[in-house]
Design an enzyme around this catalytic site. Sequence first.
Site, PDB file in Angstrom:
ATOM      1  N   CYS A 339       0.829  -1.206   0.000  1.00 33.42           N
ATOM      2  CA  CYS A 339       0.000   0.000   0.000  1.00 33.42           C
ATOM      3  C   CYS A 339       0.870   1.266   0.000  1.00 33.42           C
ATOM      4  CB  CYS A 339      -0.982  -0.048   1.175  1.00 33.42           C
ATOM      5  SG  CYS A 339      -2.389   1.071   0.971  1.00 33.42           S
ATOM      6  N   HIS A 435      -3.477  -5.366   1.074  1.00 32.02           N
ATOM      7  CA  HIS A 435      -3.273  -5.742   2.475  1.00 32.02           C
ATOM      8  C   HIS A 435      -3.647  -7.216   2.633  1.00 32.02           C
ATOM      9  CE1 HIS A 435      -2.524  -1.704   3.919  1.00 32.02           C
ATOM     10  NE2 HIS A 435      -3.601  -1.268   3.280  1.00 32.02           N
TER      11      HIS A 435
END
Length: 493
Positions: A339, A435
């Site tokens: 991310c 994630h």
Amino acid sequence: MKNKEKLKPLMFVGTGSDVGKSVINAAFCRIFLQDGYHPAPFKAQNMSLNSYASAEGLELGRAQAVQAEACGIPCLSAMNPILLKPTSQRKAQVVLNGKPVGDQTAREYFLKTDREFLFAEAMKAWKTLDDRYNPIVMEGAGSISEVNLWDKDITNMRVSLETGAPTILIADIDRGGVFGSVYGTIQLLPEAERRLIKGILINKFRGDISLFEEGRKTLEELTGVPVIGVVPYFSDIHIEQEDSVVIDYKRGHVKDGQVNVAVVLLRHMSNFTDFNTLERMPDVNLYYSANPEEIAKADIVLVPGSKNTISDLMYLRKQGLAKAIIQAAEAGKGVYGICGGYQIMGQEIHDPNQVEGEVESIPGLGLLPVITTLTKEKRTVQTAFQFADRDEACSGYEIHMGTTELQDGQPLCRLRDGSSDGCMVSPKLWGTYLHGVLDNKVVVEEIMKACQLEAKAVAFDYNEFKETQYDKLADHIRGHVDMDYVYSVMKED
């Protein structure tokens, strides 16, 4: 077959922060599931950088996602209708019903937002859960004795009053001062709220519990409220934590004879639960560090997510960490970004709308041939994917504000909808928005193989491990809490 008997909701509040409310809540979620009920968690307002994406494509605090997992149900944004995600020491992004509605300072949030509107929204969310699940296991925030904030309360005793929930006060005896904190907390409450406190739970007790018997009686005499349990401190039950304070216990350094994995400790790090699977592997020494020397010594370097990517990138350069990450990649070590970490490892980050601050453009670490543009819209989604050239089905989730374009190289993952994610320069150097990517065995296998490390450490089923931990936690709480009394207050008129 689920038990049809309707129970009152149960509320857990604390004498302070970090007394164990979230974990105790998860324990009761699993206990009610084991006893044939269909429970669900609820926390009206949460503050955390560790969030999760629901199947609806909405965002909620990680603690409520964990509690939902303990309940054996999918998580919903209604379980945490108001989420505050700090973007700096004074500002936070406000997420309402799973979607961001803007950034505010603490002063703006507490003094200028419409508290009645927020509370009404929270109660609408609670009602949707109460119509579907039984019972609702609720959690307050911080301390309930912050008298200066009572008129702004939308998450503690006001929720208890609104829902008629019997309320259990949790105190952490490990930090000391348990008598003053419990007695003072209860005495400060207005009478209507005090009547809702049906029990006291003493948490994190070390040593011989029988030695606290006199203390239990003293507390009951002082407060007029029964002590329903004294829960021993434990370190052998592992439940995902939401509060980043736990990272203070995970700082470390390299260890001989193990696979050393360094997570770069960012100032605005988010979703540190991305690394829980690696942390549980017996052959892996995973540690968090902001020390360039400890980063340089690691076999694998992980750059985590961030709530303020540009600020953290500037911090990495200032601390000498950027150089350490680049040198690790040049030395042929495994360097991977997730991310915000993926964005940081790219060539450039642009913020034309000043989503994160006044800096509109900044060069990245230059490790990945990608350019990121931050956007006002947040992508929040669960997704299935295939990793690299592997055919196995994997799962993860995205929570980010920004789009990243490949300038060269190849995508890392193939998503279920036919699109792609991430960038792979080599098996030792890649980044992804996903994630939970490391919770997939195939991904860890590929990392270990690429870095020529012992792959036996990946023989670990994290989902099975988590289920076992929920059951262990439930057994631990059952053994030290008067569950008959808890059920009695949830059934009384």
